[in-house]
Design a protein around this motif. Structure first.
Motif, PDB file in Angstrom:
ATOM      1  N   TYR A 286       0.861  -1.186   0.000  1.00  4.86           N
ATOM      2  CA  TYR A 286       0.000   0.000   0.000  1.00  4.86           C
ATOM      3  C   TYR A 286       0.895   1.233   0.000  1.00  4.86           C
ATOM      4  N   GLY A 287       0.518   2.216  -0.794  1.00  5.92           N
ATOM      5  CA  GLY A 287       1.248   3.470  -0.819  1.00  5.92           C
ATOM      6  C   GLY A 287       0.321   4.620  -1.173  1.00  5.92           C
ATOM      7  N   GLU A 288       0.808   5.836  -0.964  1.00  6.92           N
ATOM      8  CA  GLU A 288       0.048   7.026  -1.315  1.00  6.92           C
ATOM      9  C   GLU A 288       0.936   8.028  -2.020  1.00  6.92           C
ATOM     10  N   VAL A 289       0.383   8.639  -3.070  1.00  4.92           N
ATOM     11  CA  VAL A 289       1.046   9.703  -3.812  1.00  4.92           C
ATOM     12  C   VAL A 289       0.123  10.908  -3.772  1.00  4.92           C
ATOM     13  N   GLU A 290       0.495  11.922  -2.992  1.00  3.10           N
ATOM     14  CA  GLU A 290      -0.365  13.098  -2.830  1.00  3.10           C
ATOM     15  C   GLU A 290      -1.793  12.684  -2.494  1.00  3.10           C
ATOM     16  N   SER A 291      -1.916  11.796  -1.493  1.00  2.00           N
ATOM     17  CA  SER A 291      -3.205  11.297  -0.959  1.00  2.00           C
ATOM     18  C   SER A 291      -3.963  10.402  -1.923  1.00  2.00           C
ATOM     19  N   GLN A 292      -3.358   9.999  -3.044  1.00  2.00           N
ATOM     20  CA  GLN A 292      -3.968   9.042  -3.967  1.00  2.00           C
ATOM     21  C   GLN A 292      -3.299   7.687  -3.759  1.00  2.00           C
ATOM     22  N   SER A 293      -4.076   6.637  -3.664  1.00  2.00           N
ATOM     23  CA  SER A 293      -3.552   5.339  -3.227  1.00  2.00           C
ATOM     24  C   SER A 293      -3.039   4.493  -4.380  1.00  2.00           C
ATOM     25  N   GLU A 294      -2.057   3.665  -4.066  1.00  2.00           N
ATOM     26  CA  GLU A 294      -1.581   2.593  -4.936  1.00  2.00           C
ATOM     27  C   GLU A 294      -1.621   1.311  -4.116  1.00  2.00           C
ATOM     28  N   LEU A 315      -1.249 -15.403  -8.592  1.00  2.00           N
ATOM     29  CA  LEU A 315      -2.444 -14.565  -8.684  1.00  2.00           C
ATOM     30  C   LEU A 315      -2.029 -13.169  -8.253  1.00  2.00           C
ATOM     31  N   ASN A 316      -2.105 -12.198  -9.180  1.00  2.00           N
ATOM     32  CA  ASN A 316      -1.549 -10.871  -8.949  1.00  2.00           C
ATOM     33  C   ASN A 316      -2.576  -9.781  -9.239  1.00  2.00           C
ATOM     34  N   HIS A 317      -2.559  -8.750  -8.405  1.00  2.00           N
ATOM     35  CA  HIS A 317      -3.467  -7.619  -8.592  1.00  2.00           C
ATOM     36  C   HIS A 317      -2.709  -6.328  -8.324  1.00  2.00           C
ATOM     37  N   ALA A 318      -2.959  -5.303  -9.144  1.00  2.00           N
ATOM     38  CA  ALA A 318      -2.372  -3.983  -8.943  1.00  2.00           C
ATOM     39  C   ALA A 318      -3.358  -2.922  -9.391  1.00  2.00           C
ATOM     40  N   ASP A 319      -3.443  -1.836  -8.618  1.00  2.00           N
ATOM     41  CA  ASP A 319      -4.364  -0.753  -8.942  1.00  2.00           C
ATOM     42  C   ASP A 319      -3.731   0.571  -8.533  1.00  2.00           C
ATOM     43  N   ALA A 320      -3.447   1.416  -9.506  1.00  2.00           N
ATOM     44  CA  ALA A 320      -2.903   2.750  -9.228  1.00  2.00           C
ATOM     45  C   ALA A 320      -3.287   3.665 -10.374  1.00  2.00           C
ATOM     46  N   ARG A 321      -4.160   4.614 -10.094  1.00  2.00           N
ATOM     47  CA  ARG A 321      -4.551   5.627 -11.075  1.00  2.00           C
ATOM     48  C   ARG A 321      -4.272   6.976 -10.433  1.00  2.00           C
ATOM     49  N   ILE A 322      -3.073   7.495 -10.704  1.00  2.00           N
ATOM     50  CA  ILE A 322      -2.570   8.657  -9.987  1.00  2.00           C
ATOM     51  C   ILE A 322      -2.345   9.802 -10.967  1.00  2.00           C
ATOM     52  N   VAL A 323      -3.046  10.902 -10.741  1.00  2.00           N
ATOM     53  CA  VAL A 323      -2.936  12.097 -11.582  1.00  2.00           C
ATOM     54  C   VAL A 323      -2.612  13.280 -10.678  1.00  2.00           C
ATOM     55  N   ASP A 325      -1.579  17.389 -10.942  1.00  2.00           N
ATOM     56  CA  ASP A 325      -1.466  18.589 -11.775  1.00  2.00           C
ATOM     57  C   ASP A 325      -1.626  18.265 -13.256  1.00  2.00           C
ATOM     58  N   GLY A 326      -2.588  17.408 -13.554  1.00  2.00           N
ATOM     59  CA  GLY A 326      -2.879  17.061 -14.934  1.00  2.00           C
ATOM     60  C   GLY A 326      -1.953  16.035 -15.557  1.00  2.00           C
ATOM     61  N   VAL A 327      -0.943  15.554 -14.824  1.00  2.00           N
ATOM     62  CA  VAL A 327       0.006  14.561 -15.326  1.00  2.00           C
ATOM     63  C   VAL A 327      -0.337  13.199 -14.731  1.00  2.00           C
ATOM     64  N   THR A 328      -0.491  12.199 -15.594  1.00  2.00           N
ATOM     65  CA  THR A 328      -0.798  10.838 -15.131  1.00  2.00           C
ATOM     66  C   THR A 328       0.504  10.124 -14.787  1.00  2.00           C
ATOM     67  N   LEU A 329       0.753   9.929 -13.493  1.00  2.00           N
ATOM     68  CA  LEU A 329       1.973   9.260 -13.057  1.00  2.00           C
ATOM     69  C   LEU A 329       1.872   7.754 -13.234  1.00  2.00           C
ATOM     70  N   LYS A 330       0.750   7.186 -12.843  1.00  3.41           N
ATOM     71  CA  LYS A 330       0.504   5.749 -12.981  1.00  3.41           C
ATOM     72  C   LYS A 330      -0.927   5.544 -13.443  1.00  3.41           C
ATOM     73  N   ASN A 331      -1.124   4.523 -14.293  1.00  2.75           N
ATOM     74  CA  ASN A 331      -2.472   4.197 -14.763  1.00  2.75           C
ATOM     75  C   ASN A 331      -2.551   2.686 -14.965  1.00  2.75           C
ATOM     76  N   ASP A 332      -2.676   1.964 -13.869  1.00  5.80           N
ATOM     77  CA  ASP A 332      -2.701   0.502 -13.899  1.00  5.80           C
ATOM     78  C   ASP A 332      -3.966  -0.025 -13.235  1.00  5.80           C
ATOM     79  N   ASP A 333      -4.537  -1.038 -13.832  1.00  7.54           N
ATOM     80  CA  ASP A 333      -5.630  -1.798 -13.228  1.00  7.54           C
ATOM     81  C   ASP A 333      -5.475  -3.229 -13.723  1.00  7.54           C
ATOM     82  N   VAL A 334      -4.763  -4.041 -12.966  1.00 11.72           N
ATOM     83  CA  VAL A 334      -4.334  -5.357 -13.416  1.00 11.72           C
ATOM     84  C   VAL A 334      -4.803  -6.423 -12.443  1.00 11.72           C
TER      85      VAL A 334
END
Length: 345
Positions: A286-294, A315-323, A325-334
């Motif tokens: 678990y992590g947070e980038v500017e209060s957005q979770s990964e 069996l693997n799962h990942a979810d991080a949709r982090i934006v 200032d308009g820049v998408t740092l991560k966009n994963d839903d696996v």
């Protein structure tokens, strides 16, 4: 599924007989930094004063993409090898060179990349003695291997348990042991650097390992819109008792660009257990980038069939949709399940 997810999977399921990252210089320079460990010792022969060592893996995974509800599946073939040549000089320095190559069959529609088969390689030259080992080439993962958490077993892959920042392909590195301490460092062609230290020692009937790492590197956002300077500090604590290995890793990272500054923190933990021919692992992050979770999680099972041959499941799962200032740092839903038959030599 994004291209980076495919690359992470390919890197993680490929394996060499060099072993786990905690033995990073045992071969002495492993070049497949995200590999799982195979079951066999590498093959070795001596010609004159030169020792040649060969290790590798053949893997036939079937990947089930469970994230979009379509239950797509794709069969792949992965083959890799690492060969090294080493000799000892009159002053007792060991000098050598190593080469790693990996072939992957066309990943097809599941990963959305196509483009035919893939072949990747890297190399290193090195000199080693009582003071440690220095290496040059594509060695940017040396410190990561010295200081990381243990990998999951089978086909388990835990995402995000490292700084976002990365390094240029070529550079120079060092690793050496002084009593219970190991120190390591890497500098790449772009003057980014990676420093690490670890301490390990048995106490009674238990083993303990603690590591620390500092990285100064570069991160390109998932959408390619921004490049950040990354500075990260992290550490790992490990406890081994009986057939179980328990560990936790934590870290903080700061990403700086002309447009914005980004703060990130993360924590990962896992357990590995082995009984007879069966190995199990369970990990979470678990992590947070500017209060957005990964978030990510991974479960793995491996069954040793015979010398070098194993059946593997993950069996693997990942979810991080982090934006930011308009820049998408991560966009994963696996969400993926991987079944494979693997032979290591």
């Amino acid at each position: 599924m994004p291209i980076k997810t495919f690359r992470a999977f390919i890197a993680a399921v490929a394996a060499t007989a060099a072993g786990f990252g905690s033995a990073a210089l045992a071969q002495p320079v492993p070049l497949n930094y995200d590999a799982l460990a195979s079951l066999e010792e590498p093959l070795a022969t001596e010609i004159g004063d030169v020792t040649f060592v060969l290790s590798g893996l053949l893997d036939a995974p079937v990947v089930f993409d469970l994230g979009d509800g379509d239950d797509d599946s794709e069969a792949l073939f992965i083959g890799n090898f690492q060969v090294s040549a080493e000799t000892q000089l009159p002053n007792r320095w060991n000098v050598g060179a190593a080469y790693f190559g990996q072939y992957v069959s066309d990943p097809g529609a599941v990963f959305g990349v196509g483009g035919g088969d893939r072949y990747d390689d890297n190399y290193a030259v090195y000199a080693a003695g009582a003071w440690g080992a220095v290496a040059a080439g594509e060695v940017n993962g040396m410190v990561r291997e010295e200081t990381r958490r243990r990998r999951g077993v089978g086909s388990a892959i835990l995402f995000y348990d490292a700084p976002y920042g990365g390094f240029a392909e070529e550079g120079a590195g060092y690793a050496g042991r002084f009593g219970p301490m190991r120190f390591s460092g890497v500098v790449d062609d772009d003057s980014n650097f990676d420093l690490g230290a670890s301490w390990s020692r048995p106490i009674g009937n238990k083993d303990f390992r603690f590591t620390g790492r500092y990285t100064d590197s570069e991160f390109v956002s998932a959408d390619g819109a921004a490049t950040y300077d990354s500075n990260a500090v992290g550490g790992v604590g490990e406890f081994v008792f009986g057939s179980g290995i328990y560990d936790i890793g934590v870290g903080v990272e700061r990403l700086d660009s002309a447009a914005s500054d980004v703060e990130r923190w993360f924590a990962s933990s896992g357990v590995r257990w082995k009984r007879g021919a069966v190995s199990l692992s369970l990990e979470g992050h678990y992590g947070e980038v500017e209060s957005q979770s990964e978030t990510s999680a991974a479960a793995g099972v491996a069954y040793d069939i015979a010398r070098g041959l194993s059946a593997n499941f993950g069996l693997n799962h990942a979810d991080a949709r982090i934006v930011v200032d308009g820049v998408t740092l991560k966009n994963d839903d696996v969400t993926q399940a991987i079944v494979s038959l693997r032979y290591g030599y």
